[in-house]
Write a protein that holds these residues in place. Structure first.
Motif, PDB file in Angstrom:
ATOM      1  N   MET A 169       9.464   3.867   0.395  1.00 14.71           N
ATOM      2  CA  MET A 169       8.297   3.966   1.270  1.00 14.71           C
ATOM      3  C   MET A 169       7.837   5.410   1.383  1.00 14.71           C
ATOM      4  O   MET A 169       8.645   6.313   1.574  1.00 14.71           O
ATOM      5  N   GLN A 170       6.531   5.612   1.278  1.00 15.10           N
ATOM      6  CA  GLN A 170       5.942   6.927   1.499  1.00 15.10           C
ATOM      7  C   GLN A 170       5.828   7.142   3.000  1.00 15.10           C
ATOM      8  O   GLN A 170       5.321   6.294   3.725  1.00 15.10           O
ATOM      9  N   ALA A 171       6.331   8.265   3.482  1.00 12.91           N
ATOM     10  CA  ALA A 171       6.248   8.617   4.905  1.00 12.91           C
ATOM     11  C   ALA A 171       5.840  10.077   4.975  1.00 12.91           C
ATOM     12  O   ALA A 171       6.681  10.965   4.870  1.00 12.91           O
ATOM     13  N   ALA A 193       5.011  13.516   3.850  1.00 19.08           N
ATOM     14  CA  ALA A 193       5.333  14.274   2.642  1.00 19.08           C
ATOM     15  C   ALA A 193       6.691  13.874   2.069  1.00 19.08           C
ATOM     16  O   ALA A 193       7.255  14.588   1.257  1.00 19.08           O
ATOM     17  N   PHE A 194       7.208  12.725   2.497  1.00 20.90           N
ATOM     18  CA  PHE A 194       8.519  12.268   2.059  1.00 20.90           C
ATOM     19  C   PHE A 194       8.437  10.910   1.389  1.00 20.90           C
ATOM     20  O   PHE A 194       7.559  10.110   1.692  1.00 20.90           O
ATOM     21  N   LEU A 195       9.399  10.670   0.516  1.00 24.70           N
ATOM     22  CA  LEU A 195       9.688   9.324   0.030  1.00 24.70           C
ATOM     23  C   LEU A 195      11.009   8.920   0.666  1.00 24.70           C
ATOM     24  O   LEU A 195      11.995   9.640   0.551  1.00 24.70           O
ATOM     25  N   LEU A 196      11.009   7.801   1.326  1.00 21.29           N
ATOM     26  CA  LEU A 196      12.222   7.260   1.906  1.00 21.29           C
ATOM     27  C   LEU A 196      12.710   6.164   0.974  1.00 21.29           C
ATOM     28  O   LEU A 196      11.965   5.240   0.648  1.00 21.29           O
ATOM     29  N   GLU A 203       0.800  -1.227   0.000  1.00 18.23           N
ATOM     30  CA  GLU A 203       0.000   0.000   0.000  1.00 18.23           C
ATOM     31  C   GLU A 203       0.832   1.276   0.000  1.00 18.23           C
ATOM     32  O   GLU A 203       0.584   2.182  -0.782  1.00 18.23           O
ATOM     33  N   HIS A 204       1.826   1.381   0.867  1.00 21.60           N
ATOM     34  CA  HIS A 204       2.617   2.611   0.981  1.00 21.60           C
ATOM     35  C   HIS A 204       4.103   2.410   0.692  1.00 21.60           C
ATOM     36  O   HIS A 204       4.902   3.278   0.994  1.00 21.60           O
ATOM     37  N   TRP A 205       4.459   1.264   0.127  1.00 20.65           N
ATOM     38  CA  TRP A 205       5.860   0.997  -0.153  1.00 20.65           C
ATOM     39  C   TRP A 205       6.002  -0.070  -1.223  1.00 20.65           C
ATOM     40  O   TRP A 205       5.065  -0.797  -1.509  1.00 20.65           O
ATOM     41  N   PHE A 206       7.203  -0.128  -1.808  1.00 21.51           N
ATOM     42  CA  PHE A 206       7.514  -1.214  -2.733  1.00 21.51           C
ATOM     43  C   PHE A 206       8.994  -1.556  -2.644  1.00 21.51           C
ATOM     44  O   PHE A 206       9.804  -0.770  -2.168  1.00 21.51           O
ATOM     45  N   CYS A 207       9.315  -2.760  -3.082  1.00 19.70           N
ATOM     46  CA  CYS A 207      10.692  -3.250  -3.112  1.00 19.70           C
ATOM     47  C   CYS A 207      11.116  -3.451  -4.555  1.00 19.70           C
ATOM     48  O   CYS A 207      10.290  -3.744  -5.415  1.00 19.70           O
ATOM     49  N   ALA A 208      12.410  -3.306  -4.802  1.00 19.50           N
ATOM     50  CA  ALA A 208      12.944  -3.492  -6.145  1.00 19.50           C
ATOM     51  C   ALA A 208      14.328  -4.111  -6.066  1.00 19.50           C
ATOM     52  O   ALA A 208      15.027  -3.962  -5.066  1.00 19.50           O
ATOM     53  N   ARG A 209      14.724  -4.784  -7.123  1.00 21.33           N
ATOM     54  CA  ARG A 209      16.056  -5.364  -7.230  1.00 21.33           C
ATOM     55  C   ARG A 209      16.816  -4.654  -8.334  1.00 21.33           C
ATOM     56  O   ARG A 209      16.260  -4.308  -9.374  1.00 21.33           O
ATOM     57  N   CYS A 210      18.089  -4.448  -8.108  1.00 26.57           N
ATOM     58  CA  CYS A 210      18.955  -3.818  -9.093  1.00 26.57           C
ATOM     59  C   CYS A 210      19.267  -4.857 -10.179  1.00 26.57           C
ATOM     60  O   CYS A 210      19.692  -5.970  -9.862  1.00 26.57           O
ATOM     61  N   VAL A 211      19.032  -4.486 -11.432  1.00 29.71           N
ATOM     62  CA  VAL A 211      19.243  -5.434 -12.531  1.00 29.71           C
ATOM     63  C   VAL A 211      20.610  -5.285 -13.184  1.00 29.71           C
ATOM     64  O   VAL A 211      20.995  -6.119 -13.990  1.00 29.71           O
TER      65      VAL A 211
END
Length: 152
Positions: free
Chosen positions: A115-117, A119-122, A94-102
């Motif tokens: 992750m959305q926190a 007014a910030f993106l962490l 819902e408020h975050w996602f994970c990714a792998r470096c290709v």
């Protein structure tokens, strides 16, 4: 959110053992982290894109493609870049996602948690696989919880 409060929260979090000074092998779960101003309802020209960063030295212009990726809100169908690293989203929540470096040269791989926190993106980058991702997620969640607690 009050800038002084968010800066103080970031400094305390980043100076603890959450971010490695040179590599994830030092026991820190995260090798680099960014706190980006990202409030779609606020005029972006009034804010610096990078609120805080540790373990990396990116310029705002290098992050515009990433912010465009976030605004398009279509993570499962596109790659995104942070600096020279290209990432593919592997899980969405819902408020975050994970990714792998290709395009990593690291044998264990690299990943990122976004992750959305408030007014910030962490954005937290880590080296390794599932165990490293789990440890990084705990560290990211701690900071997001502190930032969100100050907002409400």
């Amino acid at each position: 959110m009050d800038w002084a409060v968010s800066h103080k929260i970031w400094e305390k979090w980043a100076s603890s053992t959450n971010i490695a000074s040179t590599s994830a092998s030092s026991g820190s779960p995260i090798v680099a982290a960014l706190l980006l101003n990202h409030d779609p309802t606020a005029p972006s020209r009034l804010l610096s894109v990078i609120a805080e960063q540790e373990g990396t030295n990116l310029k705002a212009v290098e992050l515009y493609p990433f912010l465009d990726f976030v605004k398009r809100n279509n993570p499962p169908t596109e790659y995104f870049f942070i600096g020279e690293n290209q990432y593919l989203v592997t899980s969405i929540h819902e408020h975050w996602f994970c990714a792998r470096c290709v395009n990593t040269s690291k044998p264990a791989g690299e990943g990122a948690i976004v992750m959305q926190a408030g007014a910030f993106l962490l954005v937290a980058m880590y080296e390794g696989s599932i165990g490293a991702a789990s440890q990084a997620m705990v560290a990211v969640d701690q900071l997001a919880w502190q930032l969100n607690r100050r907002i409400h």
